[in-house]
Enzyme design. Sequence first.
Site, PDB file in Angstrom:
ATOM      1  N   GLU A 254       0.806  -1.207   0.000  1.00 42.84           N
ATOM      2  CA  GLU A 254       0.000   0.000   0.000  1.00 42.84           C
ATOM      3  C   GLU A 254       0.853   1.278   0.000  1.00 42.84           C
ATOM      4  O   GLU A 254       1.744   1.435   0.825  1.00 42.84           O
ATOM      5  CB  GLU A 254      -0.938  -0.008   1.218  1.00 42.84           C
ATOM      6  CG  GLU A 254      -1.834   1.210   1.348  1.00 42.84           C
ATOM      7  CD  GLU A 254      -2.685   1.478   0.109  1.00 42.84           C
ATOM      8  OE1 GLU A 254      -3.309   0.534  -0.402  1.00 42.84           O
ATOM      9  OE2 GLU A 254      -2.704   2.617  -0.363  1.00 42.84           O
ATOM     10  N   THR A 296      -5.528   1.696  -5.603  1.00 40.73           N
ATOM     11  CA  THR A 296      -5.188   0.283  -5.405  1.00 40.73           C
ATOM     12  C   THR A 296      -5.835  -0.597  -6.470  1.00 40.73           C
ATOM     13  O   THR A 296      -5.198  -1.498  -7.019  1.00 40.73           O
ATOM     14  CB  THR A 296      -5.691  -0.207  -4.029  1.00 40.73           C
ATOM     15  OG1 THR A 296      -5.284   0.716  -3.037  1.00 40.73           O
ATOM     16  CG2 THR A 296      -5.136  -1.574  -3.701  1.00 40.73           C
ATOM     17  N   HIS A 471       0.801   2.464  -5.701  1.00 39.03           N
ATOM     18  CA  HIS A 471       0.743   3.831  -6.242  1.00 39.03           C
ATOM     19  C   HIS A 471       1.470   4.731  -5.263  1.00 39.03           C
ATOM     20  O   HIS A 471       1.895   4.277  -4.208  1.00 39.03           O
ATOM     21  CB  HIS A 471      -0.710   4.290  -6.430  1.00 39.03           C
ATOM     22  CG  HIS A 471      -1.563   4.042  -5.210  1.00 39.03           C
ATOM     23  ND1 HIS A 471      -1.500   4.833  -4.089  1.00 39.03           N
ATOM     24  CD2 HIS A 471      -2.445   3.054  -4.922  1.00 39.03           C
ATOM     25  CE1 HIS A 471      -2.334   4.358  -3.170  1.00 39.03           C
ATOM     26  NE2 HIS A 471      -2.906   3.264  -3.649  1.00 39.03           N
TER      27      HIS A 471
HETATM   28  C1  GP9 Z   1      -8.907  -0.320   0.334  1.00 38.39           C
HETATM   29  C2  GP9 Z   1      -7.466  -0.254   0.049  1.00 38.39           C
HETATM   30  C3  GP9 Z   1      -6.997   1.165  -0.078  1.00 38.39           C
HETATM   31  O1  GP9 Z   1      -9.429  -1.602   0.325  1.00 38.39           O
HETATM   32  O2  GP9 Z   1      -7.144  -1.004  -1.054  1.00 38.39           O
HETATM   33  O3  GP9 Z   1      -7.414   1.717  -1.232  1.00 38.39           O
HETATM   34  P1  GP9 Z   1      -6.760   3.002  -1.926  1.00 38.39           P
HETATM   35  O4  GP9 Z   1      -7.351   4.202  -1.302  1.00 38.39           O
HETATM   36  O5  GP9 Z   1      -5.288   2.962  -1.758  1.00 38.39           O
HETATM   37  O6  GP9 Z   1      -7.142   2.818  -3.335  1.00 38.39           O
HETATM   38 MN    MN Z   2      -3.684   1.770  -2.307  1.00 38.49          MN
END
Ligand code: GP9
Ligand code: MN
Length: 623
Positions: A254, A296, A471
């Site tokens: 993340e 994501t 990202h």
């Molecule tokens: C939510 C997580 C975060 O399930 O994947 O999402 P993002 O805000 O980074 O797209």
């Molecule tokens: Mn994300």
Amino acid sequence: MKEKMKQAFAEYRFFFIAIALLWMKTYIVYKTAFDLPMDNKMQEFILFINPISSIVLFLGVTLYFKGKAHRRMIVAISAIMSFVMYANMVFYRFFTDFITIPVLFQTSNMGDLGNSIFELIKPTDILLFVDIIVLAYFMRRYDYRPARASRKQVTLTFMAALVLFIVNVGIAETERPQLLTRTFDREMLIKNIGTYNYHIYDSILQSKAKAQRAFADSSEITDIENYARANYKEPNPEMFGKAKGKNVFVISLESTQNFVINESVNGKEITPFLNSLTKNSYYFPNFYHQTGQGKTSDAEFLVDNSLFPLPSGAVYFTHSQNEYNASPELLKEKGYYTSVMHANNKSFWNRDIMYHNLGYDRYYSLKDFNVTPENSVGWGLKDKEFFKQTIPHLKEQPKPFYTRFITLTNHFPFTLNEEDQSIPEWTSGDGTVNRYFTTVRYEDEALKEFFDEVKKAGLYDNSIFILYGDHYGISENHNEAMSQFLGKDITPFESIQLQKVPFFIHIPGDKGKVMNEVAGQVDIKPTIQHLLGNDTRGDIDLGTDLFSKDHGDFAVLRDNSYITKNNVFTKGKCYDKATGKPVDGKACKPGAERAKSDLEISDRIVYGDLLRFYDKDKAKQNK
Ligand code: GP9
Ligand code: MN
């Protein structure tokens, strides 16, 4: 004539005041809530005049009403238009971007934003609505109750809105040719035609996308197949089939950017585990994320499909009903069990629907994990807990499997309990950036523990591990702190450098090496397929196998920037990588055509839902 006009101004004075207020307010929001760099006085002038046409248009509607109803309509329309600005303000604080319609329909996401929303809303935001209250008060106090406007007056008002719009677009068009036909950059649209017109424009674009599917026809797939075939790169025989029959772990990191790798903050290593992985894996330090507004989920889309996400909205939402030819479907044919593990609401990013469509056997979502207030922080289950709880699921899954893991702790606003902080927060003036290093370190430790647990579970030797940053985590809003951290100015060239995300292919028993080629998330699918020994000729992949000798150096980002071996093209300028300075555009010419056509072909496939016309078996025969 003059008399008449004077009279009209007096009669509808609050109508004109409302226009002026909304106009000024919009301009103030532009200057204070958004970062809209201005190259010259003309751009500043366009920015100043761009709200007026739509304000006249919408407030013009109040002229159809007289007396009290007219008054109420002024309040209602001013409030709605202010709210549109406000929604954009809040959205911008999070995404450094403006709202588009598909995102608005992601209500499940908006609801789940939960504690991020509180970080994003400020008490002073109320100021945005104060003028409307004051206006309503004075309209009552002066008993403002105009007669119904004449037909001529109404027509004149709408004509004025139209003329103002034409003048606006006319000036903008000289300043920014092809503004409305290219539309790849929302910021540019806001700067030139303004927020309100932009939203109208966006609705037209979205309806067009709907129509595009209806009008796409089966003959287009031939072009697409030819393009993919020309793009195909022979696998490297040393790597082809190297991981045949092995489990595949694909781990989404993340908001993890590559600049943290091999770096320290206040003398403390940020990512000791990932740093150690660079020495026993294939590590790609010039690997870019290619996501758009779907964050994501866009990265997930790239990983499974080797297609690009969309220029606006999240493809997981807007095109979840399309026909795809994704990794899970292909791997299932080879006897793989496919799943995703992520401790969040199953409907977030519309994943439940999309995963099903992509062909996943199972989505282990929130309800498959034991999530309590004690083991959660920020957006949900802490990464260490998450990974620990995946082990029983992994053990019970049929083998071999292709399983994706989506981490969560290193997500804005990067909060972490005291006891989980192994390195202290950084000490710049920017809290977000300060906390980022600490949560990245937490994620790094979670990964290390996960690898240990996987080994303990006896799953390590028979598996390969793909790790990618999804990202950026630190947006351009934080350039000041970033420039302090990196010790240099964040120019547009440096901003592109910051779009690099870590990418690792860890194959137990293989020492790996540092792979310097320029690459992106779109390359992941064919790379995995070849490692597993699957032929990809005939597949519609826009990326290529990173181990192929002909892979070359190329990555195009979703904002049309692109990166070649020696150059970076972004925001209309060509940069030399060695110096980071702008150079003659000629140097960037070689990548221009490919950048444009890769994105165009991908968008055509998605908008037209063209893979519904694709016959895989036939394509494989004709390869
Ligand atoms: C939510 C997580 C975060 O399930 O994947 O999402 P993002 O805000 O980074 O797209
Ligand atoms: Mn994300």
